[in-house]
Motif scaffolding. Structure first.
Motif, PDB file in Angstrom:
ATOM      1  N   ALA A 224     -33.624   8.816  38.293  1.00  0.00           N
ATOM      2  CA  ALA A 224     -34.776   8.605  37.413  1.00  0.00           C
ATOM      3  C   ALA A 224     -35.977   8.086  38.202  1.00  0.00           C
ATOM      4  CB  ALA A 224     -34.405   7.630  36.294  1.00  0.00           C
ATOM      5  N   MET A 225     -35.754   7.283  39.231  1.00  0.00           N
ATOM      6  CA  MET A 225     -36.867   6.804  40.059  1.00  0.00           C
ATOM      7  C   MET A 225     -37.540   7.966  40.778  1.00  0.00           C
ATOM      8  SD  MET A 225     -37.604   3.551  39.965  1.00  0.00           S
ATOM      9  CE  MET A 225     -38.340   3.177  41.562  1.00  0.00           C
ATOM     10  N   LYS A 226     -36.759   8.936  41.242  1.00  0.00           N
ATOM     11  CA  LYS A 226     -37.350  10.105  41.901  1.00  0.00           C
ATOM     12  C   LYS A 226     -38.222  10.900  40.926  1.00  0.00           C
ATOM     13  CE  LYS A 226     -33.514  10.586  45.175  1.00  0.00           C
ATOM     14  NZ  LYS A 226     -32.410  11.455  45.639  1.00  0.00           N
ATOM     15  N   LYS A 227     -37.830  10.900  39.652  1.00  0.00           N
ATOM     16  CA  LYS A 227     -38.584  11.622  38.626  1.00  0.00           C
ATOM     17  C   LYS A 227     -39.697  10.770  38.027  1.00  0.00           C
ATOM     18  CE  LYS A 227     -34.563  14.412  37.306  1.00  0.00           C
ATOM     19  NZ  LYS A 227     -33.634  14.771  36.214  1.00  0.00           N
TER      20      LYS A 227
ATOM     21  N   ALA B 287     -35.039   4.431  34.493  1.00  0.00           N
ATOM     22  CA  ALA B 287     -34.494   3.884  35.732  1.00  0.00           C
ATOM     23  C   ALA B 287     -34.221   2.386  35.589  1.00  0.00           C
ATOM     24  CB  ALA B 287     -35.453   4.149  36.886  1.00  0.00           C
ATOM     25  N   HIS B 288     -35.140   1.676  34.931  1.00  0.00           N
ATOM     26  CA  HIS B 288     -34.976   0.229  34.764  1.00  0.00           C
ATOM     27  C   HIS B 288     -33.717  -0.091  33.957  1.00  0.00           C
ATOM     28  CE1 HIS B 288     -36.430  -3.812  35.079  1.00  0.00           C
ATOM     29  NE2 HIS B 288     -36.434  -3.983  33.767  1.00  0.00           N
ATOM     30  N   GLU B 289     -33.468   0.640  32.892  1.00  0.00           N
ATOM     31  CA  GLU B 289     -32.270   0.409  32.078  1.00  0.00           C
ATOM     32  C   GLU B 289     -30.997   0.778  32.821  1.00  0.00           C
ATOM     33  OE1 GLU B 289     -32.093  -1.201  29.270  1.00  0.00           O
ATOM     34  OE2 GLU B 289     -34.258  -1.506  29.380  1.00  0.00           O
ATOM     35  N   GLU B 290     -31.024   1.862  33.589  1.00  0.00           N
ATOM     36  CA  GLU B 290     -29.831   2.264  34.339  1.00  0.00           C
ATOM     37  C   GLU B 290     -29.498   1.240  35.429  1.00  0.00           C
ATOM     38  OE1 GLU B 290     -27.838   4.493  33.572  1.00  0.00           O
ATOM     39  OE2 GLU B 290     -28.953   5.739  32.171  1.00  0.00           O
TER      40      GLU B 290
ATOM     41  N   ASP C  47     -26.227  -4.961  45.619  1.00  0.00           N
ATOM     42  CA  ASP C  47     -27.568  -5.201  46.178  1.00  0.00           C
ATOM     43  C   ASP C  47     -28.493  -4.016  45.913  1.00  0.00           C
ATOM     44  OD1 ASP C  47     -26.657  -7.614  47.056  1.00  0.00           O
ATOM     45  OD2 ASP C  47     -26.254  -6.940  49.116  1.00  0.00           O
ATOM     46  N   GLU C  48     -27.973  -2.807  46.019  1.00  0.00           N
ATOM     47  CA  GLU C  48     -28.800  -1.628  45.727  1.00  0.00           C
ATOM     48  C   GLU C  48     -29.250  -1.635  44.266  1.00  0.00           C
ATOM     49  OE1 GLU C  48     -26.743   1.898  46.779  1.00  0.00           O
ATOM     50  OE2 GLU C  48     -26.555   1.402  48.909  1.00  0.00           O
ATOM     51  N   ALA C  49     -28.342  -2.016  43.366  1.00  0.00           N
ATOM     52  CA  ALA C  49     -28.700  -2.054  41.948  1.00  0.00           C
ATOM     53  C   ALA C  49     -29.771  -3.113  41.682  1.00  0.00           C
ATOM     54  CB  ALA C  49     -27.455  -2.328  41.106  1.00  0.00           C
ATOM     55  N   VAL C  50     -29.658  -4.291  42.326  1.00  0.00           N
ATOM     56  CA  VAL C  50     -30.646  -5.358  42.130  1.00  0.00           C
ATOM     57  C   VAL C  50     -32.014  -4.934  42.661  1.00  0.00           C
ATOM     58  CG1 VAL C  50     -31.267  -7.695  42.816  1.00  0.00           C
ATOM     59  CG2 VAL C  50     -28.937  -7.203  42.091  1.00  0.00           C
ATOM     60  N   ASN C  51     -32.035  -4.333  43.851  1.00  0.00           N
ATOM     61  CA  ASN C  51     -33.310  -3.869  44.406  1.00  0.00           C
ATOM     62  C   ASN C  51     -33.947  -2.786  43.540  1.00  0.00           C
ATOM     63  OD1 ASN C  51     -33.010  -5.594  46.590  1.00  0.00           O
ATOM     64  ND2 ASN C  51     -31.931  -4.081  47.828  1.00  0.00           N
ATOM     65  N   GLY C  52     -33.113  -1.883  43.024  1.00  0.00           N
ATOM     66  CA  GLY C  52     -33.640  -0.860  42.131  1.00  0.00           C
ATOM     67  C   GLY C  52     -34.179  -1.456  40.846  1.00  0.00           C
ATOM     68  N   PHE C  53     -33.501  -2.482  40.324  1.00  0.00           N
ATOM     69  CA  PHE C  53     -33.979  -3.143  39.104  1.00  0.00           C
ATOM     70  C   PHE C  53     -35.331  -3.799  39.360  1.00  0.00           C
ATOM     71  CE2 PHE C  53     -34.090  -6.699  36.096  1.00  0.00           C
ATOM     72  CZ  PHE C  53     -33.841  -6.033  34.914  1.00  0.00           C
ATOM     73  N   CYS C  54     -35.509  -4.380  40.548  1.00  0.00           N
ATOM     74  CA  CYS C  54     -36.779  -5.021  40.892  1.00  0.00           C
ATOM     75  C   CYS C  54     -37.903  -3.987  41.000  1.00  0.00           C
ATOM     76  CB  CYS C  54     -36.620  -5.802  42.192  1.00  0.00           C
ATOM     77  SG  CYS C  54     -38.151  -6.509  42.835  1.00  0.00           S
TER      78      CYS C  54
ATOM     79  N   LEU D  58     -42.624  -0.287  35.965  1.00  0.00           N
ATOM     80  CA  LEU D  58     -42.706  -0.211  34.497  1.00  0.00           C
ATOM     81  C   LEU D  58     -43.712  -1.217  33.962  1.00  0.00           C
ATOM     82  CD1 LEU D  58     -41.602   0.960  31.855  1.00  0.00           C
ATOM     83  CD2 LEU D  58     -39.803  -0.772  31.922  1.00  0.00           C
ATOM     84  N   ALA D  59     -43.775  -2.417  34.541  1.00  0.00           N
ATOM     85  CA  ALA D  59     -44.747  -3.419  34.092  1.00  0.00           C
ATOM     86  C   ALA D  59     -46.171  -2.944  34.339  1.00  0.00           C
ATOM     87  CB  ALA D  59     -44.481  -4.739  34.818  1.00  0.00           C
ATOM     88  N   GLN D  60     -46.407  -2.289  35.465  1.00  0.00           N
ATOM     89  CA  GLN D  60     -47.737  -1.756  35.732  1.00  0.00           C
ATOM     90  C   GLN D  60     -48.126  -0.687  34.715  1.00  0.00           C
ATOM     91  OE1 GLN D  60     -47.376  -0.485  39.789  1.00  0.00           O
ATOM     92  NE2 GLN D  60     -47.593  -2.556  40.641  1.00  0.00           N
ATOM     93  N   GLU D  61     -47.145   0.137  34.324  1.00  0.00           N
ATOM     94  CA  GLU D  61     -47.418   1.129  33.275  1.00  0.00           C
ATOM     95  C   GLU D  61     -47.789   0.453  31.964  1.00  0.00           C
ATOM     96  OE1 GLU D  61     -44.214   3.804  32.723  1.00  0.00           O
ATOM     97  OE2 GLU D  61     -44.737   5.083  34.428  1.00  0.00           O
ATOM     98  N   ARG D  62     -47.072  -0.611  31.620  1.00  0.00           N
ATOM     99  CA  ARG D  62     -47.349  -1.289  30.351  1.00  0.00           C
ATOM    100  C   ARG D  62     -48.747  -1.923  30.356  1.00  0.00           C
ATOM    101  NH1 ARG D  62     -43.929   1.543  29.121  1.00  0.00           N
ATOM    102  NH2 ARG D  62     -41.868   1.048  28.206  1.00  0.00           N
ATOM    103  N   VAL D  63     -49.181  -2.439  31.490  1.00  0.00           N
ATOM    104  CA  VAL D  63     -50.533  -2.995  31.577  1.00  0.00           C
ATOM    105  C   VAL D  63     -51.561  -1.891  31.356  1.00  0.00           C
ATOM    106  CG1 VAL D  63     -52.209  -4.076  33.126  1.00  0.00           C
ATOM    107  CG2 VAL D  63     -49.863  -4.911  33.052  1.00  0.00           C
ATOM    108  N   ALA D  64     -51.314  -0.739  31.951  1.00  0.00           N
ATOM    109  CA  ALA D  64     -52.239   0.382  31.772  1.00  0.00           C
ATOM    110  C   ALA D  64     -52.280   0.848  30.324  1.00  0.00           C
ATOM    111  CB  ALA D  64     -51.822   1.543  32.687  1.00  0.00           C
ATOM    112  N   GLN D  65     -51.178   0.674  29.593  1.00  0.00           N
ATOM    113  CA  GLN D  65     -51.122   1.057  28.183  1.00  0.00           C
ATOM    114  C   GLN D  65     -51.660  -0.029  27.260  1.00  0.00           C
ATOM    115  OE1 GLN D  65     -46.975   1.881  27.650  1.00  0.00           O
ATOM    116  NE2 GLN D  65     -47.002   3.751  28.901  1.00  0.00           N
TER     117      GLN D  65
END
Length: 379
Positions: free
Chosen positions: A60-63, A69-72, A91-98, A104-111
């Motif tokens: 999902a991050m690639k797309k 991606a955040h939920e997964e 560790d990979e899951a934590v970094n991906g969550f970050c 996603l937060a940047q998208e929400r600010v733009a919205q």
């Protein structure tokens, strides 16, 4: 004979209990082993689900589908334990969550959903996920700076016309400074997670300036933060209640090296009870027993009543139970010999003089005086 049968009735259940103890121990050991096997299978299944969620989040991050991606990645962090075997995947899951959370937060600010964006960033920095996520920390710092700058710009815009607007006086200017002070206090309370005090400061701002946009947005941020806390509190309470229900099904672990007690104690109590009953049979003296062609059941009922009436302890005497199939011989007894251990003036002990074959519904004719309860029952 009565004592012998009573002892048999006591010993046989004890032997049965001793025979069942190894079976109970074996069943308990099997239950513990089954619980351990189920727990291992559950953890293995969780690791498999975490790996699958991690792969879906990376795809999902690639797309650039940051919400999915955040939920997964969240699911992957929950299922992959921070253990030796799965440390790299965790560790990979934590970094991906970050990373996905910041995007996603940047998208929400733009919205125009600034409050939701702040909540996402703060969740990333919680102890449950990644308190050291530098991208999320930078995002929150930038948001705080921009919020204060926006409030200052709004106030500055309102005061730019001071020189030309004659309606603006000293009272209005003092309110402007008070509003700026209250907004700064509210932001400080919000950063300290003191949401109720922050909300109160924003309300004070709105009392002075009903159309202050910064105060309304601040209240929105506070409400979102409190909503997020309520959701976490709900999840914590639900997990605790589920844990209590599951713990209720937990069987106690067998304690090795401890002596199994209870059998000898119960036998000792029963033996002492037998001695007490024998003492009752010898201490209760019945003044007179006389039957003329009476049935066994009628005789026993009469003896039971007299035992209760002549109990020296003032209690109910002795319980006497007659079986459903009572067979007795019709016997006529008369005094014939002195009764041993009888009180002075007691009549001679009766002896059977007319024996008859044992048959159903036998009749009794007997006459006794000052006789212990045990002797009366024996005759």
């Amino acid at each position: 004979m009565t004592t012998f049968y009573r002892n048999i009735c006591i010993v046989i259940p004890a032997l049965i209990l001793v025979w069942q103890l190894p079976l109970a121990a074996q069943n308990m050991a099997q239950n513990v082993q089954n619980i351990a096997e189920r727990e291992i299978a559950r953890r293995q299944a969780g690791v498999a689900q975490g790996k699958a969620a991690l792969e879906r989040g990376q795809d999902a991050m690639k797309k650039k589908d940051f919400a999915k991606a955040h939920e997964e990645f969240r699911t992957a962090v929950d299922f992959l334990p921070d253990a030796l075997a799965t440390a790299q995947l965790h560790d990979e899951a934590v970094n991906g969550f970050c990373d996905s959370g910041v995007k996603l937060a940047q998208e929400r600010v733009a919205q125009g959903k600034a409050g939701e964006a702040d909540a996402i960033a703060r969740e990333i920095l919680s102890d449950r996920y990644d308190p050291n996520c530098t991208a999320a920390q930078a995002f929150i710092t930038h948001r705080q700076t921009s919020t204060v700058a926006q409030s200052d710009k709004q106030i500055e815009t309102r005061t730019q016309t001071t020189s030309v607007n004659r309606t603006i006086g000293p009272a209005f200017l003092s309110k402007v400074e008070e509003v700026k002070s209250l907004l700064a206090d509210a932001e400080a309370y919000y950063l300290a997670a003191r949401y109720d005090l922050a909300f109160k400061k924003y309300e004070q701002v709105l009392n002075l300036d009903p159309y202050n946009i910064a105060a309304r947005r601040g209240e929105e941020r506070v409400n979102l933060a409190r909503t997020h806390y309520s959701e976490e509190a709900y999840n914590e309470t639900r997990s605790e209640q589920l844990w209590k229900v599951q713990k209720g099904w937990e069987e106690p672990v067998r304690q090795y090296g401890q002596r199994v007690g209870g059998i000898s104690d119960s036998v000792t109590r029963d033996v002492s009870g037998t001695a007490r009953i024998n003492n009752k049979l010898n201490s209760i003296i019945i003044p007179k027993i006389e039957f003329q062609d009476a049935s066994v059941r009628e005789a026993i009922d009469n003896v039971r009543q007299q035992a209760a009436a002549n109990d020296p302890d003032g209690k109910k005497g002795v319980d006497i139970v007659v079986g459903s199939n009572v067979e007795a011989a019709p016997v006529v007894v008369e005094p014939a010999a002195p009764l041993p251990n009888a009180s002075p003036g007691a009549s001679a002990a009766p002896v059977p003089v007319v024996p008859a074959p044992i048959g159903q519904g036998g009749r009794i004719t007997i006459s006794l005086h000052d006789i212990p309860l045990g002797e009366a029952l024996r005759y």
